[in-house]
Design a protein around this motif. Structure first.
Motif, mmCIF file in Angstrom:
data_model
loop_
_atom_site.group_PDB
_atom_site.id
_atom_site.type_symbol
_atom_site.label_atom_id
_atom_site.label_comp_id
_atom_site.label_asym_id
_atom_site.label_seq_id
_atom_site.Cartn_x
_atom_site.Cartn_y
_atom_site.Cartn_z
ATOM 1 N N GLN A 1 46.000 -33.138 -2.414
ATOM 2 C CA GLN A 1 44.748 -33.476 -1.738
ATOM 3 C C GLN A 1 43.624 -33.797 -2.720
ATOM 4 O O GLN A 1 42.639 -34.438 -2.354
ATOM 5 C CB GLN A 1 44.336 -32.331 -0.807
ATOM 6 C CG GLN A 1 45.315 -32.101 0.329
ATOM 7 C CD GLN A 1 44.872 -31.010 1.286
ATOM 8 O OE1 GLN A 1 43.687 -30.694 1.398
ATOM 9 N NE2 GLN A 1 45.833 -30.421 1.978
ATOM 10 N N GLY A 2 43.757 -33.353 -3.959
ATOM 11 C CA GLY A 2 42.723 -33.613 -4.957
ATOM 12 C C GLY A 2 42.801 -35.021 -5.517
ATOM 13 O O GLY A 2 43.794 -35.738 -5.336
ATOM 14 N N GLU A 3 41.757 -35.428 -6.218
ATOM 15 C CA GLU A 3 41.712 -36.754 -6.824
ATOM 16 C C GLU A 3 42.573 -36.785 -8.095
ATOM 17 O O GLU A 3 42.543 -35.852 -8.892
ATOM 18 C CB GLU A 3 40.276 -37.134 -7.160
ATOM 19 C CG GLU A 3 40.145 -38.540 -7.721
ATOM 20 C CD GLU A 3 38.717 -38.955 -8.010
ATOM 21 O OE1 GLU A 3 38.521 -40.028 -8.609
ATOM 22 O OE2 GLU A 3 37.792 -38.190 -7.644
ATOM 23 N N VAL A 4 43.301 -37.883 -8.276
ATOM 24 C CA VAL A 4 44.273 -38.003 -9.361
ATOM 25 C C VAL A 4 43.868 -39.115 -10.328
ATOM 26 O O VAL A 4 43.503 -40.214 -9.906
ATOM 27 C CB VAL A 4 45.678 -38.325 -8.801
ATOM 28 C CG1 VAL A 4 46.704 -38.398 -9.928
ATOM 29 C CG2 VAL A 4 46.095 -37.297 -7.757
ATOM 30 N N MET A 5 43.959 -38.817 -11.628
ATOM 31 C CA MET A 5 43.880 -39.840 -12.676
ATOM 32 C C MET A 5 45.111 -39.662 -13.557
ATOM 33 O O MET A 5 45.243 -38.653 -14.253
ATOM 34 C CB MET A 5 42.612 -39.689 -13.516
ATOM 35 C CG MET A 5 42.499 -40.741 -14.619
ATOM 36 S SD MET A 5 41.015 -40.559 -15.669
ATOM 37 C CE MET A 5 41.382 -39.036 -16.559
ATOM 38 N N MET A 6 46.039 -40.621 -13.528
ATOM 39 C CA MET A 6 47.310 -40.504 -14.250
ATOM 40 C C MET A 6 47.380 -41.517 -15.378
ATOM 41 O O MET A 6 46.986 -42.669 -15.212
ATOM 42 C CB MET A 6 48.486 -40.718 -13.303
ATOM 43 C CG MET A 6 49.839 -40.386 -13.919
ATOM 44 S SD MET A 6 51.207 -40.461 -12.730
ATOM 45 C CE MET A 6 51.673 -42.186 -12.903
#
Length: 319
Positions: A262-267
């Motif tokens: 549910q959290g924001e992702v930066m991959m």
């Protein structure tokens, strides 16, 4: 740019090859219930390493199957109200490492937790019948047993349990917790945020433990994935159990946990990564339904990615 995998236009739509067990959701709901029923028996001990602006602790808790799990915990000294926290996971067979790269978050007013994976290079126990380290073979541990005995099931649960412990610290704002890590740590970042959906932001770097069958079909079951080849050679040389084995590995395939995030992702992805192929990383990324973005490094593989640590700190400042 040399091409070691699919072109980018296909990576961004790739959906993975490894089979998903039919009872996958029930499997993880049962596992989460087991974790939540535990008495973690949390212990904090002041560490020998200390700095003027932070307090450093050796943190121990009891995970599933009775293993004592270790994490480094750093918190700022001059915090008067609940503040954000970041939880970190390390690469395969490694450990939480030195304190010196943990204290930078305390300088920002954040608490910071860094876990040793059970049975690898740090202090956490592998409770599978022996005390001490087991170091490698963790992907295949449990393949000849009930799926609940898969070792990475327990490691995934350890990550979520530590995130919950962090959120329950009185000095931490439970709604402002982020998770980071590279390779195995990237996989555990995704697993943690999937199993503890209150995680607000996560920054996985070239995540491991995704789309095992794709790794096999690319003939990249070597380096970090070498144990897959070793397992087949020693225990199923004619691949009569191939479907069964890859399906069982599906329980610990992060691509099938990713849609819980549910959290924001930066991959971050290196496009010439032959240790964790880009397609396996995108198999997980493409299943994330939350807000997400990726940082591409076309000429980089499984190595340090210039600037991504700085981007991660900037990203976590948004907690």
């Amino acid at each position: 740019m040399p091409l070691v995998d699919l072109p980018l236009e296909k990576l961004v739509t790739y959906e993975g090859r490894n089979p998903r067990p039919e009872d996958f959701d029930a499997y993880w709901e049962r596992a989460i219930a087991e974790m939540k029923a535990l008495d973690p028996q949390i212990e904090l001990r002041p560490s020998e390493f200390q700095v003027p602006y932070a307090e450093c602790f050796d943190l121990y808790f009891t995970g599933v199957k009775g293993a004592r799990i270790y994490a480094k915990y750093v918190r700022p000294k001059q915090s008067t109200s609940p503040h954000p926290a970041v939880v970190q996971f390390h690469g395969y067979s490694g450990s939480s490492g030195d304190w010196s790269d943990k204290i930078q978050y305390a300088a920002l007013g954040y608490s910071f937790f860094s876990m040793d994976c059970r049975g690898q290079g740090g202090l956490s126990e592998d409770a599978g019948g022996v005390k001490g380290t087991t170091l490698r073979g963790h992907i295949v541990r449990g393949l000849d047993d009930h799926p609940d005995q898969l070792l990475f099931r327990d490691i995934f649960l350890d990550t979520a349990q530590l995130a919950g412990i962090a959120m329950n610290m009185p000095e931490v704002d439970a709604e402002r917790v982020g998770v980071i890590g590279g390779s195995q740590g990237g996989a555990l970042t995704i697993a943690c945020a999937a199993l503890e959906p209150r995680v607000k932001r996560l920054a996985p770097m070239y995540p491991f433990l995704s789309d095992y069958k794709r790794v096999w079909e690319m003939d990249l079951a070597k380096d970090a994935y070498q144990e897959l080849k070793d397992f087949f050679r020693r225990h199923d040389p004619q691949h009569k159990r191939e479907d069964e084995i890859f399906t069982k590995l599906g329980y610990i395939d992060i691509q099938y946990l990713a849609d819980r995030i549910q959290g924001e992702v930066m991959m971050a992805v290196g496009l010439i990564d032959t240790v964790c192929p880009p397609s396996t990383q995108f198999a997980a990324y493409n299943k994330i339904k939350a807000k997400k973005s990726y940082e591409l490094y076309p000429d980089y593989g499984h190595e340090g990615l210039p600037g991504f640590s700085d981007k991660t700190i900037q990203f976590m400042l948004g907690l």
